[in-house]
Design a protein around this motif. Structure first.
Motif, PDB file in Angstrom:
ATOM      1  N   ASN A 108       3.271  -7.161  -9.363  1.00 18.89           N
ATOM      2  CA  ASN A 108       3.026  -5.720  -9.266  1.00 18.89           C
ATOM      3  C   ASN A 108       1.639  -5.321  -9.762  1.00 18.89           C
ATOM      4  O   ASN A 108       1.268  -4.154  -9.675  1.00 18.89           O
ATOM      5  N   ALA A 109       0.867  -6.285 -10.279  1.00 17.33           N
ATOM      6  CA  ALA A 109      -0.478  -5.979 -10.772  1.00 17.33           C
ATOM      7  C   ALA A 109      -1.331  -5.435  -9.623  1.00 17.33           C
ATOM      8  O   ALA A 109      -1.352  -5.993  -8.534  1.00 17.33           O
ATOM      9  N   LYS A 110      -2.030  -4.342  -9.912  1.00 17.21           N
ATOM     10  CA  LYS A 110      -2.858  -3.712  -8.885  1.00 17.21           C
ATOM     11  C   LYS A 110      -4.227  -4.376  -8.810  1.00 17.21           C
ATOM     12  O   LYS A 110      -4.907  -4.526  -9.820  1.00 17.21           O
ATOM     13  N   LEU A 111      -4.607  -4.750  -7.605  1.00 15.29           N
ATOM     14  CA  LEU A 111      -5.954  -5.250  -7.347  1.00 15.29           C
ATOM     15  C   LEU A 111      -6.881  -4.091  -7.010  1.00 15.29           C
ATOM     16  O   LEU A 111      -8.086  -4.157  -7.218  1.00 15.29           O
ATOM     17  N   SER A 112      -6.297  -3.046  -6.438  1.00 14.24           N
ATOM     18  CA  SER A 112      -7.010  -1.816  -6.080  1.00 14.24           C
ATOM     19  C   SER A 112      -5.952  -0.722  -6.016  1.00 14.24           C
ATOM     20  O   SER A 112      -4.790  -0.963  -6.332  1.00 14.24           O
ATOM     21  N   GLU A 113      -6.334   0.449  -5.592  1.00 11.89           N
ATOM     22  CA  GLU A 113      -5.384   1.569  -5.586  1.00 11.89           C
ATOM     23  C   GLU A 113      -4.119   1.279  -4.778  1.00 11.89           C
ATOM     24  O   GLU A 113      -3.018   1.629  -5.190  1.00 11.89           O
ATOM     25  N   HIS A 114      -4.256   0.634  -3.615  1.00 10.98           N
ATOM     26  CA  HIS A 114      -3.111   0.454  -2.721  1.00 10.98           C
ATOM     27  C   HIS A 114      -2.671  -0.992  -2.509  1.00 10.98           C
ATOM     28  O   HIS A 114      -1.721  -1.231  -1.772  1.00 10.98           O
ATOM     29  N   PHE A 115      -3.353  -1.959  -3.106  1.00 17.06           N
ATOM     30  CA  PHE A 115      -3.030  -3.367  -2.871  1.00 17.06           C
ATOM     31  C   PHE A 115      -2.643  -4.055  -4.172  1.00 17.06           C
ATOM     32  O   PHE A 115      -3.358  -3.940  -5.174  1.00 17.06           O
ATOM     33  N   THR A 116      -1.528  -4.790  -4.132  1.00 18.90           N
ATOM     34  CA  THR A 116      -1.040  -5.492  -5.306  1.00 18.90           C
ATOM     35  C   THR A 116      -1.267  -6.997  -5.167  1.00 18.90           C
ATOM     36  O   THR A 116      -1.444  -7.517  -4.056  1.00 18.90           O
ATOM     37  N   LEU A 117      -1.212  -7.669  -6.293  1.00 23.50           N
ATOM     38  CA  LEU A 117      -1.339  -9.118  -6.310  1.00 23.50           C
ATOM     39  C   LEU A 117      -0.213  -9.759  -5.512  1.00 23.50           C
ATOM     40  O   LEU A 117      -0.438 -10.708  -4.754  1.00 23.50           O
ATOM     41  N   GLY A 118       0.980  -9.218  -5.615  1.00 21.26           N
ATOM     42  CA  GLY A 118       2.109  -9.754  -4.862  1.00 21.26           C
ATOM     43  C   GLY A 118       1.906  -9.677  -3.364  1.00 21.26           C
ATOM     44  O   GLY A 118       2.219 -10.619  -2.627  1.00 21.26           O
ATOM     45  N   GLU A 119       1.367  -8.558  -2.903  1.00 19.42           N
ATOM     46  CA  GLU A 119       1.105  -8.378  -1.474  1.00 19.42           C
ATOM     47  C   GLU A 119       0.054  -9.361  -0.976  1.00 19.42           C
ATOM     48  O   GLU A 119       0.161  -9.892   0.135  1.00 19.42           O
ATOM     49  N   MET A 120      -0.939  -9.626  -1.802  1.00 18.24           N
ATOM     50  CA  MET A 120      -2.048 -10.483  -1.385  1.00 18.24           C
ATOM     51  C   MET A 120      -1.776 -11.974  -1.615  1.00 18.24           C
ATOM     52  O   MET A 120      -2.610 -12.810  -1.289  1.00 18.24           O
ATOM     53  N   THR A 121      -0.595 -12.299  -2.164  1.00 21.34           N
ATOM     54  CA  THR A 121      -0.212 -13.699  -2.348  1.00 21.34           C
ATOM     55  C   THR A 121       1.132 -14.003  -1.687  1.00 21.34           C
ATOM     56  O   THR A 121       1.657 -15.101  -1.831  1.00 21.34           O
ATOM     57  N   ALA A 122       1.678 -13.052  -0.970  1.00 23.86           N
ATOM     58  CA  ALA A 122       3.004 -13.218  -0.369  1.00 23.86           C
ATOM     59  C   ALA A 122       3.022 -14.353   0.648  1.00 23.86           C
ATOM     60  O   ALA A 122       2.044 -14.593   1.356  1.00 23.86           O
ATOM     61  N   SER A 123       4.172 -15.042   0.695  1.00 19.93           N
ATOM     62  CA  SER A 123       4.361 -16.133   1.644  1.00 19.93           C
ATOM     63  C   SER A 123       5.842 -16.259   1.956  1.00 19.93           C
ATOM     64  O   SER A 123       6.689 -16.039   1.093  1.00 19.93           O
ATOM     65  N   SER A 124       6.142 -16.628   3.181  1.00 14.87           N
ATOM     66  CA  SER A 124       7.543 -16.877   3.543  1.00 14.87           C
ATOM     67  C   SER A 124       7.997 -18.240   3.032  1.00 14.87           C
ATOM     68  O   SER A 124       9.180 -18.539   3.042  1.00 14.87           O
ATOM     69  N   HIS A 125       7.066 -19.048   2.562  1.00 17.74           N
ATOM     70  CA  HIS A 125       7.377 -20.378   2.022  1.00 17.74           C
ATOM     71  C   HIS A 125       7.522 -20.280   0.502  1.00 17.74           C
ATOM     72  O   HIS A 125       6.646 -20.686  -0.255  1.00 17.74           O
ATOM     73  N   LYS A 126       8.650 -19.752   0.056  1.00 16.17           N
ATOM     74  CA  LYS A 126       8.881 -19.495  -1.373  1.00 16.17           C
ATOM     75  C   LYS A 126       8.879 -20.768  -2.208  1.00 16.17           C
ATOM     76  O   LYS A 126       8.646 -20.727  -3.405  1.00 16.17           O
ATOM     77  N   GLU A 127       9.125 -21.900  -1.569  1.00 11.46           N
ATOM     78  CA  GLU A 127       9.187 -23.169  -2.294  1.00 11.46           C
ATOM     79  C   GLU A 127       7.798 -23.729  -2.624  1.00 11.46           C
ATOM     80  O   GLU A 127       7.669 -24.689  -3.384  1.00 11.46           O
ATOM     81  N   VAL A 128       6.753 -23.120  -2.074  1.00 10.23           N
ATOM     82  CA  VAL A 128       5.395 -23.629  -2.258  1.00 10.23           C
ATOM     83  C   VAL A 128       4.668 -22.810  -3.329  1.00 10.23           C
ATOM     84  O   VAL A 128       4.626 -21.578  -3.261  1.00 10.23           O
ATOM     85  N   TYR A 129       4.083 -23.510  -4.301  1.00  8.82           N
ATOM     86  CA  TYR A 129       3.298 -22.893  -5.373  1.00  8.82           C
ATOM     87  C   TYR A 129       2.150 -22.090  -4.755  1.00  8.82           C
ATOM     88  O   TYR A 129       1.398 -22.619  -3.940  1.00  8.82           O
ATOM     89  N   ASN A 130       2.018 -20.829  -5.151  1.00  6.86           N
ATOM     90  CA  ASN A 130       0.955 -19.987  -4.593  1.00  6.86           C
ATOM     91  C   ASN A 130       0.461 -18.980  -5.627  1.00  6.86           C
ATOM     92  O   ASN A 130       0.488 -17.776  -5.405  1.00  6.86           O
TER      93      ASN A 130
END
Length: 144
Positions: A4-26
């Motif tokens: 939930n950490a904000k990188l900017s007003e509208h973009f979060t760290l989670g959004e910018m690191t999201a992946s459908s491959h949950k098993e892979v370290y990211n």
């Protein structure tokens, strides 16, 4: 990692690191997070000028994730310098590209890559990258 950490007003760290491959370290390094913050400044301009939220398909990718999805070994995603931006159609893609090109000219800032990409299934997206230095101003159509 605080997604939930904000990188900017509208973009979060989670959004910018999201992946459908949950098993892979990211999880990005501090340097990659700084690069994501630089990138999201451009994405905020795009969001404001487009008048609509911007949806990210892919931002930061760890080496493991990049390999899993078949990304190139020199991808700007590996350093947090790139985002693949989802678009609804070619018109929206071209509008987004024009906004980013105009902003580069107006602000006298450079970017590394602005790529219109299409995969073998016909899906299209806009790949945009900004490096801390040595930006190449590469604009191209790519079949991914």
């Amino acid at each position: 990692m605080n997604s939930n950490a904000k990188l900017s007003e509208h973009f979060t760290l989670g959004e910018m690191t999201a992946s459908s491959h949950k098993e892979v370290y990211n999880i990005p390094s501090h340097e990659a997070i700084a690069n994501l913050k630089r990138l999201t400044k451009w994405l905020e301009v795009l969001r404001m000028r487009a008048g609509t939220p911007i949806r990210i398909n892919s931002g930061y990718r760890s080496p493991q994730l990049n390999k899993k999805i078949g990304g190139v070994p020199t991808s700007n995603h590996l350093t947090g310098c790139a985002a693949d931006i989802r678009v609804e159609n070619m018109e929206q893609l071209i509008r987004y590209a024009a906004i980013l090109l105009d902003y580069a000219d107006e602000s006298k800032q450079d970017f590394d890559e602005l790529l219109i990409e299409r995969n073998r299934y016909g899906a299209i997206w806009l790949h945009f990258a900004v490096r801390p230095r040595d930006n190449r101003h590469k604009v191209a159509f790519i079949n991914a």
